[in-house]
Motif scaffolding. Structure first.
Motif, PDB file in Angstrom:
ATOM      1  N   GLY A 195       0.779  -1.219   0.000  1.00 11.49           N
ATOM      2  CA  GLY A 195       0.000   0.000   0.000  1.00 11.49           C
ATOM      3  C   GLY A 195       0.814   1.274   0.000  1.00 11.49           C
ATOM      4  O   GLY A 195       2.049   1.247  -0.131  1.00 11.49           O
ATOM      5  N   PRO A 196       0.145   2.416   0.148  1.00  5.39           N
ATOM      6  CA  PRO A 196       0.832   3.709   0.129  1.00  5.39           C
ATOM      7  C   PRO A 196       1.937   3.835   1.172  1.00  5.39           C
ATOM      8  O   PRO A 196       2.952   4.487   0.928  1.00  5.39           O
ATOM      9  N   HIS A 197       1.769   3.216   2.334  1.00  5.73           N
ATOM     10  CA  HIS A 197       2.786   3.304   3.384  1.00  5.73           C
ATOM     11  C   HIS A 197       4.076   2.585   2.997  1.00  5.73           C
ATOM     12  O   HIS A 197       5.144   2.889   3.536  1.00  5.73           O
ATOM     13  N   GLN A 198       3.981   1.631   2.061  1.00  8.20           N
ATOM     14  CA  GLN A 198       5.161   0.848   1.690  1.00  8.20           C
ATOM     15  C   GLN A 198       5.725   1.239   0.323  1.00  8.20           C
ATOM     16  O   GLN A 198       6.729   0.682  -0.118  1.00  8.20           O
ATOM     17  N   GLU A 228      -4.225   8.650  11.245  1.00  5.85           N
ATOM     18  CA  GLU A 228      -3.346   8.784  12.418  1.00  5.85           C
ATOM     19  C   GLU A 228      -2.138   7.845  12.343  1.00  5.85           C
ATOM     20  O   GLU A 228      -1.124   8.079  13.009  1.00  5.85           O
ATOM     21  N   SER A 229      -2.235   6.795  11.528  1.00  6.29           N
ATOM     22  CA  SER A 229      -1.113   5.862  11.403  1.00  6.29           C
ATOM     23  C   SER A 229       0.058   6.474  10.628  1.00  6.29           C
ATOM     24  O   SER A 229       1.173   5.969  10.695  1.00  6.29           O
ATOM     25  N   ASP A 230      -0.175   7.575   9.903  1.00 11.49           N
ATOM     26  CA  ASP A 230       0.903   8.222   9.157  1.00 11.49           C
ATOM     27  C   ASP A 230       1.987   8.760  10.080  1.00 11.49           C
ATOM     28  O   ASP A 230       3.144   8.904   9.679  1.00 11.49           O
ATOM     29  N   ALA A 231       1.628   9.065  11.311  1.00 11.63           N
ATOM     30  CA  ALA A 231       2.583   9.666  12.248  1.00 11.63           C
ATOM     31  C   ALA A 231       3.766   8.749  12.534  1.00 11.63           C
ATOM     32  O   ALA A 231       4.858   9.227  12.880  1.00 11.63           O
ATOM     33  N   ALA A 232       3.584   7.442  12.379  1.00  7.84           N
ATOM     34  CA  ALA A 232       4.658   6.496  12.667  1.00  7.84           C
ATOM     35  C   ALA A 232       5.664   6.381  11.524  1.00  7.84           C
ATOM     36  O   ALA A 232       6.724   5.775  11.696  1.00  7.84           O
ATOM     37  N   GLU A 234       8.539   7.471   8.713  1.00 10.41           N
ATOM     38  CA  GLU A 234       9.660   8.393   8.637  1.00 10.41           C
ATOM     39  C   GLU A 234       9.247   9.612   7.832  1.00 10.41           C
ATOM     40  O   GLU A 234       8.332   9.560   7.008  1.00 10.41           O
ATOM     41  N   THR A 235       9.951  10.724   8.053  1.00 11.73           N
ATOM     42  CA  THR A 235       9.526  11.996   7.468  1.00 11.73           C
ATOM     43  C   THR A 235       9.344  11.925   5.964  1.00 11.73           C
ATOM     44  O   THR A 235       8.324  12.376   5.419  1.00 11.73           O
ATOM     45  N   GLY A 236      10.310  11.355   5.269  1.00 16.24           N
ATOM     46  CA  GLY A 236      10.230  11.297   3.815  1.00 16.24           C
ATOM     47  C   GLY A 236       9.027  10.515   3.341  1.00 16.24           C
ATOM     48  O   GLY A 236       8.298  10.959   2.441  1.00 16.24           O
ATOM     49  N   GLN A 237       8.789   9.342   3.936  1.00 19.24           N
ATOM     50  CA  GLN A 237       7.657   8.521   3.524  1.00 19.24           C
ATOM     51  C   GLN A 237       6.346   9.181   3.909  1.00 19.24           C
ATOM     52  O   GLN A 237       5.353   9.094   3.166  1.00 19.24           O
ATOM     53  N   ARG A 238       6.323   9.868   5.044  1.00 21.76           N
ATOM     54  CA  ARG A 238       5.097  10.543   5.463  1.00 21.76           C
ATOM     55  C   ARG A 238       4.705  11.633   4.462  1.00 21.76           C
ATOM     56  O   ARG A 238       3.536  11.805   4.131  1.00 21.76           O
ATOM     57  N   ARG A 239       5.695  12.339   3.943  1.00 24.11           N
ATOM     58  CA  ARG A 239       5.408  13.393   2.965  1.00 24.11           C
ATOM     59  C   ARG A 239       4.922  12.799   1.643  1.00 24.11           C
ATOM     60  O   ARG A 239       4.064  13.374   0.975  1.00 24.11           O
ATOM     61  N   VAL A 240       5.456  11.639   1.278  1.00 24.10           N
ATOM     62  CA  VAL A 240       4.963  10.949   0.089  1.00 24.10           C
ATOM     63  C   VAL A 240       3.499  10.579   0.268  1.00 24.10           C
ATOM     64  O   VAL A 240       2.665  10.792  -0.625  1.00 24.10           O
ATOM     65  N   VAL A 241       3.173  10.041   1.429  1.00 25.09           N
ATOM     66  CA  VAL A 241       1.796   9.635   1.696  1.00 25.09           C
ATOM     67  C   VAL A 241       0.868  10.842   1.725  1.00 25.09           C
ATOM     68  O   VAL A 241      -0.286  10.774   1.270  1.00 25.09           O
ATOM     69  N   GLU A 242       1.350  11.965   2.207  1.00 22.75           N
ATOM     70  CA  GLU A 242       0.541  13.189   2.191  1.00 22.75           C
ATOM     71  C   GLU A 242       0.145  13.559   0.759  1.00 22.75           C
ATOM     72  O   GLU A 242      -0.995  13.954   0.501  1.00 22.75           O
ATOM     73  N   VAL A 243       1.111  13.443  -0.163  1.00 23.17           N
ATOM     74  CA  VAL A 243       0.813  13.742  -1.567  1.00 23.17           C
ATOM     75  C   VAL A 243      -0.195  12.740  -2.119  1.00 23.17           C
ATOM     76  O   VAL A 243      -1.152  13.106  -2.822  1.00 23.17           O
TER      77      VAL A 243
END
Length: 433
Positions: A195-198, A228-232, A234-243
């Motif tokens: 998924g998006p997190h991976q 809320e699971s996005d908080a776990a 890493e910064t780079g991956q979190r920003r990708v998921v935001e997009v």
């Protein structure tokens, strides 16, 4: 005088040469050997043509190549013109920096059907690699599938989705730009097992999908875990998921005729068709507690006329060099294959990391080389020159490359940095006299 041969003129090869110059000073002579008469490897033939800022790193390699302690020996094929065994007898140390130029196969029924193309071949086609100039990917169907969830998959999808105007100032070759301008592809699917997190996209690559003139990125809102699971992450991956979440919220743009659908939780089961690709059957998946993709038992069929497999690369095996077939790289311990024979970059660690990752890799390898026995009195340049001359091998020097470079720049269409020469027969005319 220490003599060093580096096989491969891509980033790993040039960074290793740079490190050797700094480590050994005037007491080293380096020959960078490549089977093509053009240097830079992945920079020239792998980096997307619309990413010119990344290709600018070649200017740094120019400084290495023009150092009097360094020679570029292009148009020399290892295993055909000269063997690795011969190189180790001529040079004190030989470093294999040949990258990973081969596609990892899909490994599903139907992958041999016409219309299934590996990403190395597809990227090589639009980047003007001589090996893939005649590829002619089928672009007459409305739907295409790219299998993979990394930057290469995004590159392939983006090139399929862009307009001619968007590609005009890139160094995409005309033999690719012309058929792409007539392409019927309007729906592009990018498949990922998880998924998006991976996802392995970088922020720049995924962000560019939202800036395309005629194409909209699509992500299913249901593919995301709770916000809320996005908080776990890493910064780079979190920003990708935001997009990706933004893409999902915005949905398709009715004014844009092309869609790039990021189809998460899908893995290919088989390619469908008789004489050519007609579709791909995929298994829907989910991610278990360990983060691995597991099958749900539910399948679907995506009609398509083109499948690009962007699921990884393998190093080319070389006769006489131990090879790990499963890992797709040479058998080595921290870069050491056997006394005097080394490997670096993707040939050492497999296809992982960025272009910049090869710099510390090259410098670390040279530290290990410097810690071994010093110069063994091998013939080096005199030895390789005599051997290649006796076999009638015509060498392309770096000066020959500079002539080719000037020719390509002079042939560029309006706004483009160059038009690459892709015919080896034409390239040979520059240095065969």
């Amino acid at each position: 005088m220490r003599t060093l041969a580096i096989v491969g003129s891509g980033p790993a090869g040039f960074y290793t040469a740079e490190a050797a110059l700094k480590a050994f000073g005037d007491a080293v002579r380096i020959d960078i050997i490549d089977r093509l008469p053009t240097p830079y490897g992945l920079i020239r033939a792998g980096v997307a043509p619309d990413h010119q800022s990344i290709k600018a790193v070649s200017r740094r390699y120019d400084q290495v190549a023009t150092d009097p302690r360094v020679r570029f020996l292009g148009h020399v094929s290892i295993g055909t013109d000269v063997s690795v065994e011969e190189l180790t007898a001529i040079y004190d140390d030989v470093v294999l920096a040949v990258g990973a130029p081969l596609d990892r196969p899909l490994g599903v029924p139907g992958e041999d059907l016409p219309g299934v193309i590996g990403s190395a071949a597809f990227v090589g086609w639009y980047n003007g690699h001589p090996d893939f100039k005649d590829l002619a990917p089928p672009l007459s169907a409305e739907e295409a599938v790219v299998v993979g969830n990394g930057n290469v998959a995004i590159d392939c999808a983006r090139i399929l989705a862009k307009t001619v105007c968007e590609l005009q100032d890139s160094d995409i070759v005309n033999h690719a730009l012309d058929p792409l301008s007539r392409s019927a592809v309007t729906r592009i699917h990018v498949l990922g097992r998880r998924g998006p997190h991976q996802a392995s996209f970088t922020l720049k690559e995924v962000g560019e999908l939202g800036e395309l003139e005629r194409a909209t990125p699509i992500v299913r809102p249901g593919d995301f875990p709770p916000a809320e699971s996005d908080a776990a992450l890493e910064t780079g991956q979190r920003r990708v998921v935001e997009v990706l979440r933004r893409f999902a919220a915005e949905g398709p743009d009715a004014a844009k005729p092309v869609t790039v659908s990021l189809d998460f939780f899908r893995r290919p089961l088989r390619v469908l068709g008789t004489d050519r690709v007609e579709g791909i059957e995929v298994m829907k998946t989910r991610v278990d507690e360990s983060g691995q993709a597991v099958d749900t038992g539910e399948t679907e069929i995506i009609p398509c006329g083109l499948v690009v497999a962007a699921i990884g690369y393998r190093t080319s095996a070389i006769p006489g060099v131990p090879f790990d077939d499963k890992a797709g790289r040479f058998v080595n311990v921290d870069g050491l294959i056997s006394p005097g024979l080394w490997c670096v970059g993707w040939a050492r660690r497999g296809p992982s990391g960025t272009i910049g990752t090869n710099r510390p890799d090259g410098f670390a390898l040279v530290e290990r080389i410097a810690a071994t026995e010093s110069a063994k009195g091998r013939t080096g340049r005199a030895g390789i020159d005599a051997l290649l001359k006796a076999r009638g091998v015509t060498i392309a020097s770096f000066e020959d490359w500079q002539k080719i470079d000037a020719m390509e720049i002079s042939r560029a269409r309006a706004g483009a940095p160059r038009e690459k020469i892709v015919e080896l027969t034409e390239l040979r005319k520059v240095f065969a006299d």
